[in-house]
Design a protein around this motif. Sequence first.
Motif, mmCIF file in Angstrom:
data_model
loop_
_atom_site.group_PDB
_atom_site.id
_atom_site.type_symbol
_atom_site.label_atom_id
_atom_site.label_comp_id
_atom_site.label_asym_id
_atom_site.label_seq_id
_atom_site.Cartn_x
_atom_site.Cartn_y
_atom_site.Cartn_z
ATOM 1 N N ARG A 137 -38.309 16.108 76.374
ATOM 2 C CA ARG A 137 -39.393 16.456 77.134
ATOM 3 C C ARG A 137 -40.225 15.163 77.299
ATOM 4 O O ARG A 137 -40.443 14.324 76.540
ATOM 5 N N TRP A 138 -41.443 15.371 78.133
ATOM 6 C CA TRP A 138 -42.499 14.354 78.320
ATOM 7 C C TRP A 138 -43.770 15.240 78.215
ATOM 8 O O TRP A 138 -43.898 16.346 78.488
ATOM 9 N N TYR A 139 -44.805 14.305 78.024
ATOM 10 C CA TYR A 139 -45.810 15.007 77.749
ATOM 11 C C TYR A 139 -47.337 15.042 78.670
ATOM 12 O O TYR A 139 -48.385 15.433 78.428
ATOM 13 N N GLY A 140 -47.116 14.347 79.832
ATOM 14 C CA GLY A 140 -47.858 14.170 81.025
ATOM 15 C C GLY A 140 -49.406 13.789 80.220
ATOM 16 O O GLY A 140 -49.382 12.487 79.939
ATOM 17 N N GLN A 141 -50.404 14.631 80.358
ATOM 18 C CA GLN A 141 -51.657 14.091 79.958
ATOM 19 C C GLN A 141 -51.596 13.535 78.561
ATOM 20 O O GLN A 141 -52.258 12.757 78.317
ATOM 21 N N HIS A 142 -50.590 14.013 77.678
ATOM 22 C CA HIS A 142 -50.532 13.383 76.318
ATOM 23 C C HIS A 142 -49.530 12.199 76.047
ATOM 24 O O HIS A 142 -49.200 11.905 75.016
ATOM 25 N N LEU A 171 -46.592 5.506 88.789
ATOM 26 C CA LEU A 171 -45.919 6.625 88.611
ATOM 27 C C LEU A 171 -46.343 7.460 87.564
ATOM 28 O O LEU A 171 -47.048 8.727 87.303
ATOM 29 N N TRP A 172 -46.100 6.900 86.355
ATOM 30 C CA TRP A 172 -46.389 7.448 84.906
ATOM 31 C C TRP A 172 -47.913 7.749 84.919
ATOM 32 O O TRP A 172 -48.257 8.515 84.203
ATOM 33 N N THR A 173 -48.586 6.740 85.332
ATOM 34 C CA THR A 173 -50.063 6.676 85.125
ATOM 35 C C THR A 173 -50.827 8.147 86.063
ATOM 36 O O THR A 173 -51.511 8.896 85.416
ATOM 37 N N THR A 174 -50.303 8.155 87.265
ATOM 38 C CA THR A 174 -50.593 9.047 88.190
ATOM 39 C C THR A 174 -50.180 10.594 87.628
ATOM 40 O O THR A 174 -51.079 11.411 87.441
ATOM 41 N N LEU A 175 -49.159 10.468 86.916
ATOM 42 C CA LEU A 175 -48.687 11.713 86.277
ATOM 43 C C LEU A 175 -49.394 12.173 85.048
ATOM 44 O O LEU A 175 -49.729 13.391 84.987
ATOM 45 N N ALA A 176 -49.884 11.298 84.211
ATOM 46 C CA ALA A 176 -50.706 11.717 83.087
ATOM 47 C C ALA A 176 -52.067 12.130 83.458
ATOM 48 O O ALA A 176 -52.790 12.647 82.657
ATOM 49 N N ARG A 177 -52.428 11.844 84.747
ATOM 50 C CA ARG A 177 -53.831 12.330 85.142
ATOM 51 C C ARG A 177 -53.556 13.620 85.947
ATOM 52 O O ARG A 177 -54.458 14.316 86.445
#
Length: 349
Positions: A137-142, A171-177
Amino acid sequence: MSQVEEVRREWLEHAFATEPADRSTAEAVISEFYAIIGRPPPAFEWVGSPAAVRADIGSAAGDRVAVEFATRTARVRDRLERDLRPWGLPGEPGERTACPATARSFVDNMVHGELRRVVREGVVAVVAAEAGRSAVRWYGQHDADWVGWHDACARLLGTRRSPRDEHFLTLWTTLARSCGWWWPREGVCVVAERPESVHTEDWRPHSADGPALRYPDGWSVHAWRGTRVPAWVIEDPTAERISAEANIEVRRCAIENIGWEAYLDDAGTTAVGRAPDPGNPGCELLLYDLPRWDRPSRLLLAVNGSVERDGTRRRYGLRVPPWLDDPVEAAAWSYGLTGPQYAQLLRRT
């Protein structure tokens, strides 16, 4: 220094954001991730919390999409970390400081180190422990600890990347936000909403009167100064429940919540002795009988020798054998020392 703190705070705010997820942006980014590994856009299933993930999704550790994406991401992250160049911190426009190695170390500690401590070792740890299901899994904002670190290196140190890796990191930066945790699987991607409320103390998950994190579907996580605890520790701590609790950290948190004096009064303890603490000048050692714990024992109440992050010294209780009658001998026993040896300490930790 102010620039580093500004970037760190920005990413801490992303990590603790409680606004509803930007679903359209998150789905667009995840669809592009699928395209990168040669897959068509998935169907999206949104859930109200990490705990709401279906068992077949949460346990799919061998899913090919999850494995391929994890492999691709690991390779990119390895390259990103190898490619970090030790530029200095910005000074005047067009200038760099003369201590690039020091600047890089400063950013690593102040941004990466702090975000890892607060987000990955703090929030992710308590949410994952409560939600279970440790599959891919991945953690998005986390994911703010590593995403924010690379963002800080680019903005503050001028690091450079290949166009391909730059796009992947964007892409990762956008998803984390944009969203909370997410689970990519063959044909479907499950994405969790962000929490609707987060309470912290010194950026640690903490609430003395309710859940530290609550999600839109009602699922919640209770925490006391960064330690995940059962709901009763926060909402209905009693001496009886504390005495029956096997986990020493949970027990400690519950006692801290109601206060040591209240606990000792309610638990029916008997004072055995008190003495100045030779290893902690100015503090006192108190020894009590604890007849209501799971086996005969005594409790040594002491003050931590180390200062907490807020500058205070935490009071704590330590279970010691029932045959110890002297508080100094009990403190010495906890260190594997004799009483005379302990009495010679200048300052214990």
